[in-house]
Design a protein around this motif. Structure first.
Motif, mmCIF file in Angstrom:
data_model
loop_
_atom_site.group_PDB
_atom_site.id
_atom_site.type_symbol
_atom_site.label_atom_id
_atom_site.label_comp_id
_atom_site.label_asym_id
_atom_site.label_seq_id
_atom_site.Cartn_x
_atom_site.Cartn_y
_atom_site.Cartn_z
ATOM 1 N N ASN A 71 0.817 -1.211 0.000
ATOM 2 C CA ASN A 71 0.000 0.000 0.000
ATOM 3 C C ASN A 71 0.850 1.260 0.000
ATOM 4 O O ASN A 71 0.532 2.229 -0.692
ATOM 5 C CB ASN A 71 -0.912 0.010 1.224
ATOM 6 N N LEU B 173 2.031 1.830 -3.471
ATOM 7 C CA LEU B 173 0.976 2.345 -4.346
ATOM 8 C C LEU B 173 0.699 3.811 -4.060
ATOM 9 O O LEU B 173 0.553 4.626 -4.983
ATOM 10 C CB LEU B 173 -0.303 1.533 -4.142
ATOM 11 N N ARG C 112 -4.887 6.864 -9.435
ATOM 12 C CA ARG C 112 -5.422 5.500 -9.482
ATOM 13 C C ARG C 112 -4.863 4.672 -8.329
ATOM 14 O O ARG C 112 -5.515 3.767 -7.832
ATOM 15 C CB ARG C 112 -5.048 4.829 -10.787
ATOM 16 N N GLY C 113 -3.630 5.000 -7.902
ATOM 17 C CA GLY C 113 -3.016 4.246 -6.814
ATOM 18 C C GLY C 113 -3.824 4.332 -5.540
ATOM 19 O O GLY C 113 -3.928 3.355 -4.802
ATOM 20 N N GLN C 114 -4.412 5.512 -5.292
ATOM 21 C CA GLN C 114 -5.223 5.625 -4.072
ATOM 22 C C GLN C 114 -6.438 4.736 -4.149
ATOM 23 O O GLN C 114 -6.827 4.106 -3.160
ATOM 24 C CB GLN C 114 -5.644 7.083 -3.875
ATOM 25 N N VAL C 115 -7.042 4.655 -5.351
ATOM 26 C CA VAL C 115 -8.203 3.772 -5.488
ATOM 27 C C VAL C 115 -7.782 2.331 -5.275
ATOM 28 O O VAL C 115 -8.462 1.549 -4.595
ATOM 29 C CB VAL C 115 -8.837 3.949 -6.876
ATOM 30 N N PHE C 116 -6.620 1.985 -5.852
ATOM 31 C CA PHE C 116 -6.085 0.633 -5.692
ATOM 32 C C PHE C 116 -5.918 0.323 -4.200
ATOM 33 O O PHE C 116 -6.308 -0.738 -3.712
ATOM 34 C CB PHE C 116 -4.734 0.532 -6.420
ATOM 35 N N THR C 117 -5.344 1.295 -3.463
ATOM 36 C CA THR C 117 -5.134 1.078 -2.034
ATOM 37 C C THR C 117 -6.444 0.845 -1.304
ATOM 38 O O THR C 117 -6.532 -0.021 -0.436
ATOM 39 C CB THR C 117 -4.414 2.286 -1.432
ATOM 40 N N VAL C 118 -7.470 1.618 -1.671
ATOM 41 C CA VAL C 118 -8.768 1.419 -1.018
ATOM 42 C C VAL C 118 -9.258 -0.011 -1.253
ATOM 43 O O VAL C 118 -9.732 -0.691 -0.327
ATOM 44 C CB VAL C 118 -9.798 2.437 -1.549
ATOM 45 N N PHE C 119 -9.073 -0.512 -2.475
ATOM 46 C CA PHE C 119 -9.484 -1.888 -2.763
ATOM 47 C C PHE C 119 -8.654 -2.888 -1.962
ATOM 48 O O PHE C 119 -9.183 -3.882 -1.449
ATOM 49 C CB PHE C 119 -9.354 -2.184 -4.257
ATOM 50 N N VAL C 120 -7.345 -2.626 -1.872
ATOM 51 C CA VAL C 120 -6.496 -3.562 -1.118
ATOM 52 C C VAL C 120 -6.919 -3.605 0.340
ATOM 53 O O VAL C 120 -6.990 -4.677 0.960
ATOM 54 C CB VAL C 120 -5.007 -3.171 -1.240
ATOM 55 N N ILE D 49 -6.747 -3.620 -11.336
ATOM 56 C CA ILE D 49 -7.617 -3.645 -10.159
ATOM 57 C C ILE D 49 -8.697 -4.696 -10.323
ATOM 58 O O ILE D 49 -8.976 -5.456 -9.398
ATOM 59 C CB ILE D 49 -8.216 -2.249 -9.902
ATOM 60 N N PHE E 166 -7.154 -8.033 -9.769
ATOM 61 C CA PHE E 166 -6.897 -8.305 -8.352
ATOM 62 C C PHE E 166 -8.178 -8.672 -7.615
ATOM 63 O O PHE E 166 -8.232 -9.662 -6.880
ATOM 64 C CB PHE E 166 -6.235 -7.089 -7.706
ATOM 65 N N ILE E 167 -9.244 -7.866 -7.827
ATOM 66 C CA ILE E 167 -10.466 -8.128 -7.061
ATOM 67 C C ILE E 167 -11.092 -9.459 -7.475
ATOM 68 O O ILE E 167 -11.532 -10.241 -6.623
ATOM 69 C CB ILE E 167 -11.474 -6.980 -7.251
ATOM 70 N N SER F 208 2.158 -3.190 -8.018
ATOM 71 C CA SER F 208 2.484 -1.810 -7.656
ATOM 72 C C SER F 208 3.686 -1.330 -8.465
ATOM 73 O O SER F 208 3.742 -0.164 -8.877
ATOM 74 C CB SER F 208 2.742 -1.703 -6.161
ATOM 75 N N TYR G 22 2.438 -0.418 -11.843
ATOM 76 C CA TYR G 22 1.771 0.876 -11.757
ATOM 77 C C TYR G 22 2.800 1.993 -11.704
ATOM 78 O O TYR G 22 2.625 3.045 -12.335
ATOM 79 C CB TYR G 22 0.869 0.893 -10.527
ATOM 80 N N TYR H 279 0.389 8.353 4.820
ATOM 81 C CA TYR H 279 -0.599 8.718 3.804
ATOM 82 C C TYR H 279 -0.961 10.191 3.930
ATOM 83 O O TYR H 279 -1.135 10.890 2.927
ATOM 84 C CB TYR H 279 -1.867 7.868 3.935
ATOM 85 N N VAL I 84 -7.705 8.098 2.206
ATOM 86 C CA VAL I 84 -7.135 6.766 2.402
ATOM 87 C C VAL I 84 -6.587 6.632 3.806
ATOM 88 O O VAL I 84 -6.680 5.561 4.427
ATOM 89 C CB VAL I 84 -6.054 6.492 1.345
ATOM 90 N N HIS J 8 -13.708 7.800 -9.699
ATOM 91 C CA HIS J 8 -13.137 6.550 -10.200
ATOM 92 C C HIS J 8 -14.050 5.373 -9.891
ATOM 93 O O HIS J 8 -14.289 4.517 -10.731
ATOM 94 C CB HIS J 8 -11.774 6.292 -9.553
ATOM 95 N N TYR K 234 -13.626 2.173 -12.465
ATOM 96 C CA TYR K 234 -13.468 1.053 -11.547
ATOM 97 C C TYR K 234 -14.804 0.580 -11.016
ATOM 98 O O TYR K 234 -14.895 0.057 -9.910
ATOM 99 C CB TYR K 234 -12.518 1.427 -10.403
#
Lengths: 108, 525, 200
Positions: free
Chosen positions: A49, A52, A65-73, B149, B152-153, B198, B201, C50, C58, C139, C144
């Motif tokens: 995280n 990202l 987009r990395g922040q969205v990725f982190t939220v998903f992780v 993403i 991954f999900i 990552s 990315y 963060y 986040v 997003h 997404y």
């Protein structure tokens, strides 16, 4: 709003992330308590995280987009932890131990 | 402020220019099959609220309806124009349709063979079906995902559901232990995948596989190699290739058998789809490197899987090692990178679906009647239960690649494609290990057929009367006969299957791009 | 160097040292309860990083989900399965730990070498800072959307599965409790109920 790019280099964040990831890997290999193995996996995910988030802020600052990725992780990590502890609980009822070395009904 | 925010949002390089974006629809009909699966999932949960008896009565038809309509819609989508959906998160091409079909069909057959098993083991049926459908949903979406993403999900949906299913027999310590091991190794693999993702990315500043592929063309070598190794480790974990296979025998032995049937086909197919999307679609610039790594993995998997299977005494464990070996065979097709190679891979996956699920149906039937899965306990079964003997023999011979079964044609096609592409090492290892595999498959058949009545095992001597009228038995018989029929007749009908597999390759943009790229390099070199 | 930048640097140094030492504590300390609390500390410090990266949403999610949910869950699990057990000593444990430590150090060196030798595309576009939350929402409902919807299925399924696996079997509990309660009490009560109904 201050801009962090000027002072702290991206590599500083990446270094913290890789240290966290490697500590997680070490814990994963060496922990004898199953709960601690789960904690090590959380450490690895946190390392990812940080990676990202750092990329998101330094390279992809306007689209994040990395922040969205982190939220998903984070979401998935929570689900995985819940499932992991449920399985651990169900195993503990059968075996009354959480020692990884004693889980040898099935050979590795 | 929101206005400028929107403009910035639209001005990103990987997305279409603004006016195109306004015209873009979600194209949500692309995931209509998944929609049916989701409806079946929700329906199963709702009828489960009404109590266990209602769930037993209504979950099976709901699942059949959902999966059946999903398969029907998939067949209508076949040979359509490949189009992207959900603003680049998903693509409908023939490859994704073929693999989604394999996944949905494997779930359908696994469900058909699991009702009796769930009933006898006393597990709640409604939740079981719902979790299995969720795993299917994840696996189907994984086959068509084109964004890190969504990859991954959907991967995690499949994995988390598989952990839950593996531990579903919660009174059995073996099942819980298998689930815990699977969960720990699987989560670690997911974390490694995420680290690789990552880095990707970081290279590209984007999560779409297409723009990552473009960015990789100019990226520094060490970074891309590291990301490749991380991603490859996860793919190898999912398809259970040696040396990332350690979880397979344990999970296969400990988990409920119908779940193993799904894991060995559905989950593996999803793993191969992931491999194709990431390696062929994204790492096409590094195809020499990943093909080398994949060759090593394939040789190791074929050798170790088939050799260790010789020493097994448990049927499920033997099939676990055999499935590791089978994954090695399928990898030959991927390494070739020719049109025939991809087609052979798809064809073999479809053939593997029927023969493996047929074998599992027989094993479940035997363990329902005797409660054992030791190979020695099958001795002399021929006198007592000809159907299981016939079914298991046919499926195992097909897995070993004996003509005229479907497995033979699949394997020949794979080896032929490998030979034509000059992968001599892989083909020779494949041939030798096939012979080894025939040895252990035949020894099971010998155990069942050749033994005299007095040599039969105690369990077979005390074999119960064959009855088909209890709950879930008719569906089990139906699934068994379908798989047997497909395994036996599929070989004769292999020509349309070849055409189907070739069509799947022709209707898939990433394969065409990879082929064009390869021929360009060939003409340059 | 202005006050704001030096504050930022100091914050970064403190947070990263807390992260590294906390993570080492998580894997090294014998008492697992201390490990769990240190893990909470690591999660909080990561949230702090963060914030330094201008990602308040986040950071809040990190605190809420990781510290509020995951860490509490882990503490609960430790209490539920907490039994003082003597771990059987294993031969060569020290050597194993040392070798895996070397492997991990090698991995770290590799990762970091790759990180510093790569020319990242910095500086990228200017960070958007406070409107990040809005952007995340955009997003989630545009490019997404599919993973977002699938994540809801994942969470639903994880919840159901966790309940199914972790609950005790209701039927067996009822049977057990009936056994333990003296039979005549139950009989009397049911008889009374039946009598009442019949008299009405």
């Amino acid at each position: 709003m201050f801009n962090s790019q000027d002072l702290i280099p991206l590599n500083a964040y990446l270094l913290i992330a890789s240290i966290l990831f490697c500590i997680g890997v070490w814990g994963l290999i060496n922990s004898r308590n199953a709960v601690r193995v789960l904690m090590s996996i959380e450490l690895m995910l946190n390392g990812v995280n940080i990676n990202l988030m750092a990329f998101s802020s330094y390279i992809d600052g306007n689209i994040i987009r990395g922040q969205v990725f982190t939220v998903f992780v984070i979401t998935v990590a929570a689900a995985e932890a819940a499932v992991g502890l449920a399985i651990l609980l169900s195993l503990y009822r059968n075996r009354t131990t959480v020692d990884m070395e004693s889980f040898n009904l099935l050979k590795w | 402020m929101p206005h400028t925010g929107n403009l910035l949002f639209l001005a990103n390089q990987s997305m279409p220019v603004p006016e195109d974006l306004l015209n873009l629809s979600l194209n949500a009909k692309a995931i209509l099959p998944e929609g049916f699966v989701l409806l079946a999932l929700i329906g199963t949960l709702l009828v489960d609220l009404a109590g266990e008896r209602t769930a037993k009565r209504w979950s099976p038809p709901l699942c059949y309806a959902g999966l059946g309509s999903a398969l029907l819609v998939l067949s209508f989508q076949w040979n359509g124009i490949p189009e992207s959906a959900f603003l680049g998160a998903f693509i409908v091409d023939n490859f994704s349709i073929a693999f989604r079909g394999v996944v949905a069909l494997s779930t359908l057959i696994s469900l058909l063979i699991s009702w009796r098993y769930a009933d006898q083991s006393g597990s709640p049926i409604g939740e079981y079906a719902a979790i299995l459908l969720a795993a299917t949903l994840g696996a189907m979406l994984l086959c068509g995902s084109t964004d890190l993403i969504s990859v991954f999900i959907s991967l995690e949906t499949l994995s988390v559901a598989s952990y839950l299913l593996a531990g579903y027999l919660k009174r059995d310590a073996k099942s819980s232990e298998a689930a815990l091991k699977y969960l720990l190794v699987g989560s670690a693999a997911a974390a490694v995948f995420l680290y690789g993702a990552s880095l990707l990315y970081g290279i590209s500043g984007s999560t779409s596989l297409e723009s990552i592929g473009i960015a990789l063309q100019v990226s520094p070598k060490p970074l891309a190699a590291l990301a490749l190794v991380f991603i490859l480790a996860t793919v190898a974990f999912k398809i259970a290739a040696v040396p990332f296979h350690q979880w397979t025998p344990d999970v296969y032995e400990g988990s409920p058998t119908p779940v193993v049937a799904f894991l060995s086909v559905g989950s593996k197919a999803a793993g191969f789809a992931l491999a194709v999307r990431l390696l062929v679609g994204c790492f096409s610039v590094f195809d020499v490197q990943w093909k080398l790594l994949f060759t090593v993995l394939a040789v190791l998997s074929m050798t170790l899987g088939n050799v260790v299977a010789l020493a097994q005494t448990s049927m499920k464990r033997m099939l676990a090692y055999s499935s590791i070996g089978q994954a090695g065979f399928v990898m030959i097709g991927l390494v070739c990178g020719t049109e025939e190679g991809y087609a052979a891979m798809i064809l073999y996956m479809a053939a593997y679906l029927f023969m493996n699920l047929g074998a599992f149906a027989c094993i479940i039937l035997f363990s329902l009647r005797t409660g054992s899965d030791k190979i020695a306990d099958y001795a002399g079964l021929y006198q007592k239960d000809p159907l299981i003997t016939l079914g298991l023999s046919l499926c195992l011979l097909s897995l070993g690649g004996i003509p005229p079964m479907i497995g033979f044609f699949g394997k020949i096609y794979l080896f032929f494609a490998g030979w034509a592409d000059g992968q001599y090492l892989l083909v020779i290892v494949g041939l030798v290990t096939s012979v080894v595999s025939i040895y252990y498959y035949i020894s099971v058949i010998k155990m069942m057929v050749v033994k005299e009545p007095q040599e039969a095992s105690e369990l077979v001597k005390a074999y119960p009367l064959i009855q088909w009228n209890s709950v879930g038995m008719p569906t089990l018989r139906f699934a068994l006969l379908t798989c047997l029929f497909a395994t036996a007749i599929g070989g004769v009908l292999s020509n349309p299957l070849f055409k189907w597999a070739n069509n799947a390759v022709a209707g898939t943009p990433i394969f065409q791009e990879a082929l064009a790229f390869a021929s360009n390099q060939g003409s340059l070199g | 160097m202005t006050i704001s930048t030096s504050t930022e640097l100091i914050c970064f140094l403190i947070l990263s040292s807390v992260i590294v030492s906390g993570a080492l504590g998580v894997v090294l300390i014998e008492n697992i309860v201390y490990s769990a609390f240190l893990l909470g500390g690591v999660f909080m410090s990561v949230a702090g990083l963060y914030l330094l990266l201008n990602a308040s949403f986040v950071a809040a999610a990190q605190v809420l989900v990781y510290v509020g949910a995951v860490n509490v869950l882990i503490l609960f699990a430790i209490m539920l399965v907490n039994k003082q057990e003597e771990l059987k000593p294993i031969k060569g444990l020290k050597i194993r730990r040392f070798f895996s430590g070397c492997v991990c150090a090698g991995l770290l060196a590799l990762l970091f070498r790759v990180d510093i030798t790569t020319n990242w595309a910095t500086p990228g576009p200017k960070a958007i800072g406070e409107i990040a939350t809005e952007r995340i929402g955009e997003h989630l409902f545009t490019d997404y959307l599919l993973p977002f919807e699938l994540a809801s299925v994942l969470l639903l399924m994880a919840m159901i599965g966790a309940i199914v696996l972790a609950r005790r079997d209701v039927i067996s509990i009822e049977l057990e409790s009936k056994d333990s309660i003296p039979q005549n009490i139950i009989k009397n009560s049911t008889d009374n109920v039946l009598l009442d109904q019949s008299s009405d």
